[in-house]
Design a protein around this motif. Structure first.
Motif, mmCIF file in Angstrom:
data_model
loop_
_atom_site.group_PDB
_atom_site.id
_atom_site.type_symbol
_atom_site.label_atom_id
_atom_site.label_comp_id
_atom_site.label_asym_id
_atom_site.label_seq_id
_atom_site.Cartn_x
_atom_site.Cartn_y
_atom_site.Cartn_z
ATOM 1 N N SER A 1 0.748 -1.597 0.297
ATOM 2 C CA SER A 1 -0.204 -0.336 0.310
ATOM 3 C C SER A 1 -0.019 1.270 -0.133
ATOM 4 O O SER A 1 2.519 1.381 0.365
ATOM 5 C CB SER A 1 -0.664 0.209 0.848
ATOM 6 N N ASN A 2 0.778 2.527 -0.389
ATOM 7 C CA ASN A 2 0.617 3.524 -0.611
ATOM 8 C C ASN A 2 1.734 4.385 0.892
ATOM 9 O O ASN A 2 2.690 4.198 0.960
ATOM 10 C CB ASN A 2 0.406 4.681 -1.506
ATOM 11 N N THR A 3 0.560 3.851 1.253
ATOM 12 C CA THR A 3 1.119 3.727 3.384
ATOM 13 C C THR A 3 2.194 3.228 4.053
ATOM 14 O O THR A 3 2.588 3.590 4.168
ATOM 15 C CB THR A 3 -0.533 4.160 4.256
ATOM 16 N N SER A 4 1.909 2.491 3.458
ATOM 17 C CA SER A 4 3.344 1.102 3.820
ATOM 18 C C SER A 4 4.230 1.336 3.379
ATOM 19 O O SER A 4 5.817 1.593 4.196
ATOM 20 C CB SER A 4 2.841 -0.243 3.796
ATOM 21 N N THR A 5 4.246 1.584 1.930
ATOM 22 C CA THR A 5 5.851 2.171 1.895
ATOM 23 C C THR A 5 6.526 3.620 1.633
ATOM 24 O O THR A 5 7.510 3.425 1.917
ATOM 25 C CB THR A 5 5.594 1.755 -0.412
ATOM 26 N N THR A 6 5.303 4.439 2.106
ATOM 27 C CA THR A 6 5.829 5.556 2.252
ATOM 28 C C THR A 6 6.246 5.458 3.941
ATOM 29 O O THR A 6 7.736 5.756 3.957
ATOM 30 C CB THR A 6 4.911 7.054 2.563
ATOM 31 N N ALA A 7 5.904 4.596 4.892
ATOM 32 C CA ALA A 7 6.090 4.386 6.729
ATOM 33 C C ALA A 7 7.519 3.797 6.421
ATOM 34 O O ALA A 7 7.995 4.325 7.480
ATOM 35 C CB ALA A 7 5.409 3.808 6.937
ATOM 36 N N MET A 8 7.720 2.953 5.358
ATOM 37 C CA MET A 8 9.248 2.176 5.040
ATOM 38 C C MET A 8 10.169 2.645 5.032
ATOM 39 O O MET A 8 10.784 2.948 5.469
ATOM 40 C CB MET A 8 8.777 0.774 4.821
ATOM 41 N N VAL A 9 10.559 3.754 3.545
ATOM 42 C CA VAL A 9 11.020 4.612 3.429
ATOM 43 C C VAL A 9 11.489 5.666 3.742
ATOM 44 O O VAL A 9 12.719 6.390 3.703
ATOM 45 C CB VAL A 9 10.535 4.218 1.944
ATOM 46 N N MET A 10 10.293 6.586 4.048
ATOM 47 C CA MET A 10 10.789 7.615 4.832
ATOM 48 C C MET A 10 11.640 7.656 5.977
ATOM 49 O O MET A 10 12.382 8.178 6.342
ATOM 50 C CB MET A 10 9.514 8.771 5.084
ATOM 51 N N PRO A 11 11.988 6.506 6.971
ATOM 52 C CA PRO A 11 12.573 6.664 7.777
ATOM 53 C C PRO A 11 14.496 6.371 7.527
ATOM 54 O O PRO A 11 15.484 6.701 8.003
ATOM 55 C CB PRO A 11 12.457 5.296 8.239
ATOM 56 N N ILE A 12 14.485 5.816 6.162
ATOM 57 C CA ILE A 12 15.643 5.755 5.494
ATOM 58 C C ILE A 12 16.142 7.394 4.815
ATOM 59 O O ILE A 12 17.295 7.372 5.548
ATOM 60 C CB ILE A 12 15.815 4.404 4.499
ATOM 61 N N ALA A 13 14.423 7.404 4.066
ATOM 62 C CA ALA A 13 14.965 8.790 3.736
ATOM 63 C C ALA A 13 16.109 10.177 4.599
ATOM 64 O O ALA A 13 17.118 10.266 5.292
ATOM 65 C CB ALA A 13 14.079 9.471 2.679
ATOM 66 N N GLU A 14 15.589 10.217 5.702
ATOM 67 C CA GLU A 14 15.555 10.886 6.999
ATOM 68 C C GLU A 14 16.188 10.598 7.877
ATOM 69 O O GLU A 14 17.375 11.718 8.054
ATOM 70 C CB GLU A 14 14.285 10.334 8.251
ATOM 71 N N ALA A 15 17.489 9.230 8.016
ATOM 72 C CA ALA A 15 18.655 9.040 8.283
ATOM 73 C C ALA A 15 19.373 9.707 7.084
ATOM 74 O O ALA A 15 20.647 10.612 7.893
ATOM 75 C CB ALA A 15 18.918 7.417 8.470
ATOM 76 N N VAL A 16 19.030 10.067 6.019
ATOM 77 C CA VAL A 16 20.467 10.838 5.070
ATOM 78 C C VAL A 16 20.549 11.467 5.278
ATOM 79 O O VAL A 16 21.391 12.423 5.700
ATOM 80 C CB VAL A 16 19.927 9.722 3.463
ATOM 81 N N LEU A 17 19.097 12.332 5.343
ATOM 82 C CA LEU A 17 18.952 13.335 6.073
ATOM 83 C C LEU A 17 19.428 14.258 6.771
ATOM 84 O O LEU A 17 20.368 15.587 7.189
ATOM 85 C CB LEU A 17 17.011 14.104 5.861
ATOM 86 N N GLN A 18 19.279 13.776 8.036
ATOM 87 C CA GLN A 18 20.584 14.184 9.032
ATOM 88 C C GLN A 18 21.492 13.982 9.153
ATOM 89 O O GLN A 18 22.050 15.303 9.303
ATOM 90 C CB GLN A 18 20.204 13.063 10.496
ATOM 91 N N GLN A 19 22.330 12.714 8.291
ATOM 92 C CA GLN A 19 23.443 13.146 8.257
ATOM 93 C C GLN A 19 23.939 14.114 7.206
ATOM 94 O O GLN A 19 25.228 14.902 7.755
ATOM 95 C CB GLN A 19 23.952 11.310 7.511
ATOM 96 N N LEU A 20 23.478 14.517 6.368
ATOM 97 C CA LEU A 20 24.001 15.591 5.494
ATOM 98 C C LEU A 20 23.585 16.600 6.332
ATOM 99 O O LEU A 20 24.742 17.856 6.265
ATOM 100 C CB LEU A 20 22.737 15.978 4.340
ATOM 101 N N ILE A 21 22.501 17.020 6.885
ATOM 102 C CA ILE A 21 22.550 18.072 8.447
ATOM 103 C C ILE A 21 23.599 18.396 9.501
ATOM 104 O O ILE A 21 24.358 19.110 9.600
ATOM 105 C CB ILE A 21 21.586 17.761 9.181
ATOM 106 N N CYS A 22 23.554 17.020 10.064
ATOM 107 C CA CYS A 22 25.055 16.758 10.880
ATOM 108 C C CYS A 22 26.446 17.264 10.315
ATOM 109 O O CYS A 22 27.065 18.018 10.840
ATOM 110 C CB CYS A 22 24.807 14.825 10.970
ATOM 111 N N THR A 23 26.526 16.655 9.175
ATOM 112 C CA THR A 23 27.489 17.128 8.423
ATOM 113 C C THR A 23 28.115 18.476 7.999
ATOM 114 O O THR A 23 28.850 19.488 8.451
ATOM 115 C CB THR A 23 27.878 15.854 7.494
ATOM 116 N N GLY A 24 27.019 19.351 7.660
ATOM 117 C CA GLY A 24 27.050 20.560 7.235
ATOM 118 C C GLY A 24 27.046 21.339 8.759
ATOM 119 O O GLY A 24 28.073 22.708 9.049
ATOM 120 N N LEU A 25 26.899 21.333 9.577
ATOM 121 C CA LEU A 25 26.508 22.081 11.467
ATOM 122 C C LEU A 25 28.034 21.784 11.773
ATOM 123 O O LEU A 25 28.495 22.822 11.962
ATOM 124 C CB LEU A 25 25.659 21.126 12.273
#
Length: 648
Positions: free
Chosen positions: A147-171
């Motif tokens: 389902s669309n909801t399942s997929t988003t709930a699975m993929v979004m945490p992975i994307a968020e971790a990558v984004l946090q790595q970018l933010i942490c590196t920049g800080l």
């Protein structure tokens, strides 16, 4: 005066809290004169249809409960017998859904979805443009089957971790944001300080982190069995709870997501640059849009596709044109075009037009943060270990189910059903249920192997009886029951019941006659108006409810105007999924919005463009390759027979 004003405000608050109860009681009573003054079958059916539609659109009661209204009102008003109504609540698509849920349960249980997502992101790389495209591709692929909801709930945490790595590196080192290093120096270019950043391991369920750059409060996306199915209303942030509604066919288990208010306060001052914020917005929105696009591709991708297929096959039993293969052939090019155009639109909106900088495939020179992001994804993929036996079995079943669906009745060559003497007995549901049943029998451990125990238990989220029972199956009944969306089954059944009542009472024929003034419009204009109408309504109402209300009307309209019903029904079915402009439009929007990277204005601006792209691509498809595929240029005999029968 102050006391009177306070009392008045208190009364208004009480009325507002009781608004749903008032609506539930007021609507049936206000519409009751219709069947009393005009005691005809058409009027009684119209009364039931309007009451159910208002309940669905207003969400005054859960969608599943509202779908039960025809079950008792049709017999009371003499439209259908109780046994006839009950038969509409369980159709062939119910069995199809059950088989797909078995496969989805196995995919989630053995973490095959995580392996697929991480591998696709590793292939795409860490350049912002390619990173967004990589996440979109893996989201589209997963959303074809989950389902669309399942997929988003699975993929979004992975994307968020990558984004946090970018933010942490920049800080940590913002003045070296544009610094590049040679890829061959990957081993010596990372300092001890950066190694500490790598300790922030990627987790699908986030935990509170004491690190300054990853500190966050958590809230829980809770599964509410009585919640609506697609429209998702956001509760106040302080309640730390979201009421979930399924856009597809998989209800969700507990998923942890950041608290909106706290995340916003934290991040406004901690984005290293405006460009970092734009990358976060682009990647977050790309996932929810990709989930919607992926749901269009397969007949089981989302509940609206199932609703259309069953209602169409019920209304036109002689058509024999809608199956898994024909739907995939029509919708796959649509998804590919939408995927590319949506990626270009989001890139232009948030990352600009410098594609050479953001989409370079060269591995010779990379920025510091890109190297760290790629290393973090690689480490998380390494943690999965070698592919396990249950993952192999699940992958084989996945491929086998797809091939059997495709080759059942491909159309251009005889399918495998031609091997049987009796025709018309085997459908896509036959394949789905058979393979789903086998998953309850096949052991999760490799036969005659003593080392399989450790290899299987390492990829499990939880430990169950398989550690002690060597013959424990791939999935258990609890795994199936946890994911089976019975509310969706009832909702779809309610739509079938409404359609049956409209057919028997003659209401659909009456509606068609009222729409005769539109006979002067060309077919493409009628289809365009239908697409724009359902796209607008679905921004505020649930997708299944919107489609269930519009399908009988559009079918009657097509028959009256002597247009091939598929010319209007297929585009409308696809466009009903384009409720992407608001957080309440669908559950994936709400999940992405909860992470705090985007504002409502961002979603409206980006979603409006995606909506226009979707309608334009669907109109292009129905006018080009859809016409010869479904023979849309002439009024078919199966619709002619249905029209004559309805008039008689």
């Amino acid at each position: 005066m102050r006391l009177e004003a306070a009392a008045r405000m208190d009364l208004f608050r009480k009325l507002w809290r009781a608004r749903k109860l008032i609506l539930v009681v007021f609507i049936p009573l206000s519409l009751l004169p219709l069947p009393l003054i005009h005691p005809t079958s058409e009027a009684c059916c119209a009364y039931v249809l309007m009451v159910t539609a208002v309940y669905w659109v207003s969400e005054a009661v859960p969608l599943g409960a509202a779908a039960l209204v025809p079950a008792f009102l049709y017999p009371l008003f003499g439209v259908l017998k109780s046994s006839e109504v009950a038969a509409e609540y369980c159709k062939d698509t119910t069995l199809l859904l059950m088989g797909v849920i078995c496969l989805a349960a196995s995919i989630e249980k053995w973490n095959l979805h995580k392996r697929i997502a991480l591998r696709m992101v590793m292939i795409a790389g860490a350049k912002p443009g390619m990173l967004v495209l990589g996440f979109m591709c893996c989201t589209v692929f997963l959303s074809m089957w989950l389902s669309n909801t399942s997929t988003t709930a699975m993929v979004m945490p992975i994307a968020e971790a990558v984004l946090q790595q970018l933010i942490c590196t920049g800080l940590a080192d913002s003045h070296e944001d544009s610094e590049t290093v040679d890829a061959r120096e990957d081993g010596g270019a990372v300092s001890d300080k950066q190694e500490n950043l790598d300790k922030n391991q990627l987790e699908l369920l986030y935990r509170s982190d004491s690190s300054e750059c990853t500190k966050r409060e958590l809230s829980t996306l809770t599964e509410v069995q009585t919640g609506e199915v697609n429209g998702l209303g956001l509760m106040p942030v302080s309640s730390q709870e979201f009421i979930q509604h399924n856009n597809g066919h998989l209800p969700q288990v507990a998923i942890e997501i950041p608290n909106v208010k706290r995340v916003k306060t934290r991040r406004d001052s901690q984005y290293p640059t405006k460009r970092d914020h734009m990358i976060c917005k682009c990647l977050s929105l790309s996932i929810t849009y990709a989930a919607t696009i992926g749901g269009l591709i397969t007949i089981t991708g989302t509940s609206t596709n199932l609703i259309f297929a069953e209602q169409f096959n019920t209304r036109y039993p002689d058509a024999k044109v809608i199956n898994f293969g024909t739907w995939f052939i029509f919708s796959f090019p649509i998804a590919i075009i939408m995927l590319v155009l949506t990626w270009l639109w989001l890139h232009f909106l948030f990352l600009g037009c410098n594609f050479r900088e953001t989409c370079s495939l060269s591995k010779k020179r990379k920025t510091r943060r890109e190297m760290l992001s790629e290393k973090r994804i690689q480490e998380e993929y390494t943690k999965l270990g070698p592919i396990s036996y249950p993952e192999v079995v699940t992958g084989v079943f996945f491929i086998l189910m797809t091939l059997l669906w495709f080759t059942r009745e491909p159309g251009f060559v005889p399918g495998w059903t031609s091997l049987f003497e009796k025709k018309g007995y085997r459908t896509d549901a036959t394949v789905s249920v058979l393979l789903g049943f086998l998953l309850f029998l096949i052991p999760a451990r490799r036969p005659f192997s003593s080392s399989s125990s450790s290899s299987t238990s390492c990829c499990r989220n939880t430990v169950d009886d398989s550690d002690s029972d060597p013959l424990a199956p791939m999935i258990t009944w609890k795994d199936f029951q946890r994911l089976m969306p019975w509310e969706i089954v009832i909702l779809v059944g309610g739509g079938y019941a409404l359609a049956a009542g409209c057919k028997v009472s003659g209401l659909s024929v009456w509606i068609g006659r009222q729409l005769e003034p539109m006979s002067g419009l060309p077919p493409w204009a009628v289809t365009l108006l239908a697409c724009l109408l359902v796209s607008a309504v679905t921004e505020f109402a649930s997708n299944p409810a919107t489609l269930t209300v519009f399908l009988p009307i559009l079918s009657a309209l097509s028959e009256t105007l002597r247009i091939n019903p598929l010319h209007t029904l297929i585009p409308s079915t696809m466009c009903v999924s384009f409720g992407v402009m608001l957080p309440v439009g669908n559950p994936p929007n709400a999940i992405v919005f909860s992470y705090g990277h985007v504002k409502i204005s961002d979603m409206v601006k980006a979603g409006f463009g995606v909506n226009l792209i979707g309608v334009a691509v669907v109109m292009l498809a129905i006018s080009t390759w859809g016409a010869p595929l479904f023979n849309l240029n002439e009024f078919p005999a199966w619709a002619e027979a249905r029209n004559v029968t309805g008039i008689l």
